[in-house]
Design an enzyme around this catalytic site. Sequence first.
Site, PDB file in Angstrom:
ATOM      1  N   HIS A 131      -0.244  25.906  27.299  1.00  0.00           N
ATOM      2  CA  HIS A 131      -1.619  25.484  27.049  1.00  0.00           C
ATOM      3  C   HIS A 131      -2.087  24.435  28.049  1.00  0.00           C
ATOM      4  O   HIS A 131      -3.294  24.292  28.283  1.00  0.00           O
ATOM      5  CB  HIS A 131      -1.741  24.957  25.622  1.00  0.00           C
ATOM      6  CG  HIS A 131      -1.718  26.033  24.593  1.00  0.00           C
ATOM      7  ND1 HIS A 131      -2.847  26.432  23.889  1.00  0.00           N
ATOM      8  CD2 HIS A 131      -0.716  26.824  24.149  1.00  0.00           C
ATOM      9  CE1 HIS A 131      -2.529  27.414  23.055  1.00  0.00           C
ATOM     10  NE2 HIS A 131      -1.242  27.667  23.199  1.00  0.00           N
ATOM     11  N   ASN A 187      -6.660  25.927  20.470  1.00  0.00           N
ATOM     12  CA  ASN A 187      -5.821  24.755  20.235  1.00  0.00           C
ATOM     13  C   ASN A 187      -6.041  24.085  18.881  1.00  0.00           C
ATOM     14  O   ASN A 187      -5.090  23.563  18.289  1.00  0.00           O
ATOM     15  CB  ASN A 187      -6.063  23.721  21.341  1.00  0.00           C
ATOM     16  CG  ASN A 187      -5.753  24.254  22.726  1.00  0.00           C
ATOM     17  OD1 ASN A 187      -5.015  25.227  22.874  1.00  0.00           O
ATOM     18  ND2 ASN A 187      -6.309  23.637  23.746  1.00  0.00           N
ATOM     19  N   ASP A 210       9.369  35.375  14.257  1.00  0.00           N
ATOM     20  CA  ASP A 210      10.348  36.462  14.315  1.00  0.00           C
ATOM     21  C   ASP A 210      11.407  36.203  13.244  1.00  0.00           C
ATOM     22  O   ASP A 210      11.292  35.251  12.460  1.00  0.00           O
ATOM     23  CB  ASP A 210      10.938  36.640  15.719  1.00  0.00           C
ATOM     24  CG  ASP A 210      12.027  35.625  16.081  1.00  0.00           C
ATOM     25  OD1 ASP A 210      12.222  34.654  15.319  1.00  0.00           O
ATOM     26  OD2 ASP A 210      12.678  35.797  17.120  1.00  0.00           O
ATOM     27  N   HIS A 262       7.657  33.057  21.699  1.00  0.00           N
ATOM     28  CA  HIS A 262       7.464  33.251  20.253  1.00  0.00           C
ATOM     29  C   HIS A 262       8.775  33.606  19.555  1.00  0.00           C
ATOM     30  O   HIS A 262       8.772  33.953  18.376  1.00  0.00           O
ATOM     31  CB  HIS A 262       6.408  34.324  20.007  1.00  0.00           C
ATOM     32  CG  HIS A 262       5.024  33.880  20.355  1.00  0.00           C
ATOM     33  ND1 HIS A 262       3.945  34.738  20.402  1.00  0.00           N
ATOM     34  CD2 HIS A 262       4.544  32.662  20.677  1.00  0.00           C
ATOM     35  CE1 HIS A 262       2.859  34.062  20.743  1.00  0.00           C
ATOM     36  NE2 HIS A 262       3.194  32.806  20.916  1.00  0.00           N
ATOM     37  N   ARG A 265       5.261  25.166  23.517  1.00  0.00           N
ATOM     38  CA  ARG A 265       3.947  25.798  23.710  1.00  0.00           C
ATOM     39  C   ARG A 265       3.016  24.947  24.559  1.00  0.00           C
ATOM     40  O   ARG A 265       2.093  25.475  25.205  1.00  0.00           O
ATOM     41  CB  ARG A 265       3.285  26.052  22.351  1.00  0.00           C
ATOM     42  CG  ARG A 265       3.880  27.184  21.543  1.00  0.00           C
ATOM     43  CD  ARG A 265       3.067  27.403  20.274  1.00  0.00           C
ATOM     44  NE  ARG A 265       1.718  27.843  20.574  1.00  0.00           N
ATOM     45  CZ  ARG A 265       0.655  27.595  19.790  1.00  0.00           C
ATOM     46  NH1 ARG A 265       0.800  26.910  18.688  1.00  0.00           N
ATOM     47  NH2 ARG A 265      -0.533  28.048  20.129  1.00  0.00           N
TER      48      ARG A 265
END
Length: 384
Positions: free
Chosen positions: A118, A146, A297, A245, A114
């Site tokens: 970002h 964040n 998930d 994700h 991630r």
Amino acid sequence: MPLPFIQAKKFNLQKAHKVHLHMCINIRRIMSKKSSKNSLTKKPLLIKMSLKFLLLLFFFLLLNFAMIRNAAAMTTLLIPGFYSETCPDAEFIVRDVIKKSMTREARNAASVMRLQFHDCFVNGCDASVLLDDTPNMLGEKLGLSNINSLRSFEVLDEAKEALERACPGVVSCADIVIMAARDAVVLSGGPNWDVKLGRLDSLTASQKDSDDIMPSPRANASYLIDLFNRFNLSVKDLVALSGSHSIGKGRCFSVMFRLYNQSGTGRPDPAIEPKYREKLDKLCPLGGDENATVDLDATPELFDNQYFKDLVNGRGFLNSDETLYTFPQTRGYVKLFSANQNEFFKAFVQGMIKMGDLQSGRPGEIRKNCRVVNRRPVDILLES
């Protein structure tokens, strides 16, 4: 506002080199004159130099360094194998650190991956997201998207320390972020690809810039399409990159409004599949711990296309996830990737490479510590 992004281009350094040469010639002439005057005294030249001249020399050199460094930043060309001669084991070192971190905690893979998103969306891929706050700078770590969310910074610290032992002052923290994100995907069962390297680390960071750019978990597909378009990332890129994700967890904080007050209705989001909603109700009860985590998930430690299958079945965790299936412009790609994992992998790699190309054109450096900028000569002078 953040600087507009540019792709790395070739800029002419001839002017900077001429200035550099001119300064060197002038300094040499001055030193020559000083030397002739002092030849009778038999004392070292530096003892006889006035403080004024030393300061002048210092600032000439500092200005020269800044001009060349700034020009270099504008010419950053990213290529695979950038460290093949200067630090040939760089990519192996980073992958080893990521592998060990995942052994300690599998979630580190998702957290490290991630960081590229970002970092790159806020003034380009320059490791600004890794900088700690200082008395004079509010960085990105406490930005709205964040705080209490980004993690595993210590893993990047470990990679930097290992690289500094092997090749001091060579590999940038910005490149470590890119390598680590790729490695997290590969080590979780996802695709492999050659990463382009050669970035510099930023000299500053901005919480405001992060807040102005980074999307909320409540964002809908229409907003996300517009946001990605600002960075020349397509609808396909958006959907594919959302597949990050496929691994990791999300906080209950990010889903509470969907469960209990979607769009201010006081009711749950009707797009959530009923049995999945019951599961989330138990994991994230109203008034419960909003920092509790839930799998993003059904296979949170395996990088695969299960994420897209879940979206098709109304089991997306974040609003910004499920909206990709309910919104017509993105639904086709969700269905494609849910049915064809190879297509997802191919599109994901293309999106990661394009996102990794984002640069601001600002000057930079190779940090010794990813959390702080290097001490400048002028800082040392002011402290003395």
